[in-house]
Enzyme design. Sequence first.
Site, PDB file in Angstrom:
ATOM      1  N   ASP A   1      -9.633  36.427 -37.937  1.00 21.92           N
ATOM      2  CA  ASP A   1     -10.522  35.988 -36.844  1.00 21.92           C
ATOM      3  C   ASP A   1     -10.077  34.694 -36.185  1.00 21.92           C
ATOM      4  O   ASP A   1     -10.622  34.308 -35.165  1.00 21.92           O
ATOM      5  CB  ASP A   1     -11.947  35.759 -37.368  1.00 21.92           C
ATOM      6  CG  ASP A   1     -12.570  37.040 -37.887  1.00 21.92           C
ATOM      7  OD1 ASP A   1     -12.109  38.105 -37.465  1.00 21.92           O
ATOM      8  OD2 ASP A   1     -13.501  36.971 -38.705  1.00 21.92           O
TER       9      ASP A   1
ATOM     10  N   ARG B   1      -7.064  44.909 -39.536  1.00 14.01           N
ATOM     11  CA  ARG B   1      -6.610  44.160 -40.713  1.00 14.01           C
ATOM     12  C   ARG B   1      -5.305  44.703 -41.263  1.00 14.01           C
ATOM     13  O   ARG B   1      -4.674  44.072 -42.093  1.00 14.01           O
ATOM     14  CB  ARG B   1      -7.648  44.256 -41.829  1.00 14.01           C
ATOM     15  CG  ARG B   1      -8.844  43.398 -41.604  1.00 14.01           C
ATOM     16  CD  ARG B   1      -9.654  43.281 -42.889  1.00 14.01           C
ATOM     17  NE  ARG B   1     -10.886  42.572 -42.611  1.00 14.01           N
ATOM     18  CZ  ARG B   1     -10.965  41.256 -42.527  1.00 14.01           C
ATOM     19  NH1 ARG B   1      -9.892  40.513 -42.705  1.00 14.01           N
ATOM     20  NH2 ARG B   1     -12.110  40.660 -42.262  1.00 14.01           N
TER      21      ARG B   1
END
Length: 751
Positions: free
Chosen positions: A137, A272
């Site tokens: 993030d 991810r």
Amino acid sequence: MNAAVRAVVRMGIYTGAKVYFIYEGYQGMVDGGSNIVEAGWESVSSILQVGGTIIGSARCKAFRTREGRLKAALNLVQLGITNVCVIGGDGSLTGANIFREEWSGLLEELARDGKISTEAVKKHGYLNVVGMVGSIDNDFCGTDMTIGTDSALHRIIEVIDAIMTTAQSHQRTFVLEVMGRHCGYLALVSALACGADWVFLPESPPEEGWEENMCIKLSENRARKKRLNIIIVAEGAIDTQNKPITSEKIKELVVKQLGYDTRVTILGHVQRGGTPSAFDRILASRMGVEAVIALLEATPEIPACVVSLNGNHAVRLPLMECVQMTQDVQKAMDEGRFKDAVKLRGRSFEGNLKTYKRLAIKLPDDQIPKTNCNVAVINVGAPAAGMNAAVRSAVRVGIAEGHKMFAIYDGFDGFAKGHIKEIGWGDVGGWTGQGGSILGTKRTLPGKYLAQIAEQIRVHNINALLIIGGFEAFHSALVMAKARDSHEEYCIPVCVVAATLSNNVPGTDFSIGCDTSINTVVETCDRIKQSASGTKRRVFIIETMGGYCGYLANMGGLAAGADAAYIFEEPFDIRDLQSNVEHLTEKMKTTIQRGLVLRNESCSENYTTDFIYQLYSEEGKGVFDCRKNVLGHMQQGGAPSPFDRNFGTKISARAMEWITAKLKESPGKGKFVTDDSICLLGIRKRNLLFQPVTELKKETDFEHRIPNEQWWLKLRPLMKILAKYKASYDVSDAGQLEPVRPQRGTQEEPA
């Protein structure tokens, strides 16, 4: 994360330390036993290209209690471990800091319970902790980029590029949901990189009445012949009342109000996964080495630190201050202080948001004050990925500042022939993801066309010029500076933005296009290495581009885990080649099966790729065989990487602001004759600098077309150490902890 694990293990072993893996995060530290294992050199072999982390990671409830930490302390003391390197987000790092503060208390308690001796308490009296931030993030304050962010952006952009083609065909609107519960970085940067129509972020909720504004914007774009709309939503997006804005809600709105065919795509955990990008591998390798040095220099008095990136500079920051600031952002958002939240995220986030707004939303013409200035944009040199993003950004910022923008086609050749057209806001739509140069580009310098070009400047009344290109762009600006004496038409502000895969332009650490190329080099090396899996031992000799500049070979080598990279900047002879071959032969006697050697195309006139291939083949007989590969022009093509799209967009917007400021200094048709009106804009360490090209001339080797001093040569020993060579690494740049918030009153502009 694996690149960081590899760097910590190998740098640790290199300094003579014993290095241990702790498997499964803090859970493994609490459980001990087979979860804490000594790591050897080969334990981290061939892991650079693997996503995730080979030592596993887990959320751990036990470590949040004192009993859990007591067990963990016992497990560490029994093995004599008093230095811990933690790779994780703010939760993991906060845990590490609590553990460090409690350490001596925990040991005393263990001694009272008779689990360890009083000698052990004395011997292992304090714990050193260094953190590295691994989070897709990019939600950690104090660092420009966290490990994993760039790779997540690669996944998002791959999906957006794929969606763009289908949306284009069917005239659809797509709502894309990306990760980021509390941080809108991924949403914002991917919106910037693909020119999305609208973006929703947790930190900067849309103003009241956004529903109507968004629909107007979407229909305006359709009216401008744009066949698709892309809306990007962070999963944590909220409105000003802190109520969630979901992708479904947005879809319903668009369908109800506008009746557009609308689809939702939720990216989820795709972001991810996958192979780490070159940027992440280099970042993690640099941070891993930096972390080991920080641990070696740590004392009980120095607070725990995180190693992080500021511009292009590795720095150490106090861990708890960063964590505190990260938590302050969340607090500001909860309390509805959104302006503060954006400020606390840091200058880079703020800058991204400002640039996105300028490029996405065009004011009506009657609201833009006209400057009556004409500004032209030109591409010079070989094509580089990201050039088009830079042109789009320049055109839109120029129009927003009230200039008339002109595009010059086919470099200075086209300039001399008058291939010049006005270019509008809509003309550059959808350019960010296109590779190469849409304007067309040539290597020709303006020298032989000076009179014709001066004539065209006069005819089209051009008041300023932005040159986007490689070494030729810099060289052209010098030619123009000199031509001011004979042709007054050249007395206009000129700004150069470096765009070349070779990264050989003086005055900047990075040029647009070099990140895309490194990714190509690294992806190809990964594939080539994998082609040999399961066969007998094999060494690959790979030739990269770059002219005389060894950036691609060196950084590609660092990111792909090469054993050697031959470059022009570091002369080598037959003895070096001999010792490299012997080194590889020794390595191949262990469990290591594959070797990788990179060679820059112009590193040596006589030690050609063929020569090196034949030498390795002959000397390696019976131990390994050889294959060679010349990468060639595939390094120049392809869609630009997220880094190059954003870098191009932001640096070119900044260049246009400089041009506007210059034109304001001298209203009317003033002549610009000073050196500081022909500048190159570049990133140096942690600053963004406008440097007169006449000054940069002094630091340039024109024969080989490279700067005299190059920052990345400092990272050269790093590649050697990680490939098990004895090398000395200069740590003079490392050092003191810095404050997280920059000192007020510094004049520098952050990179």
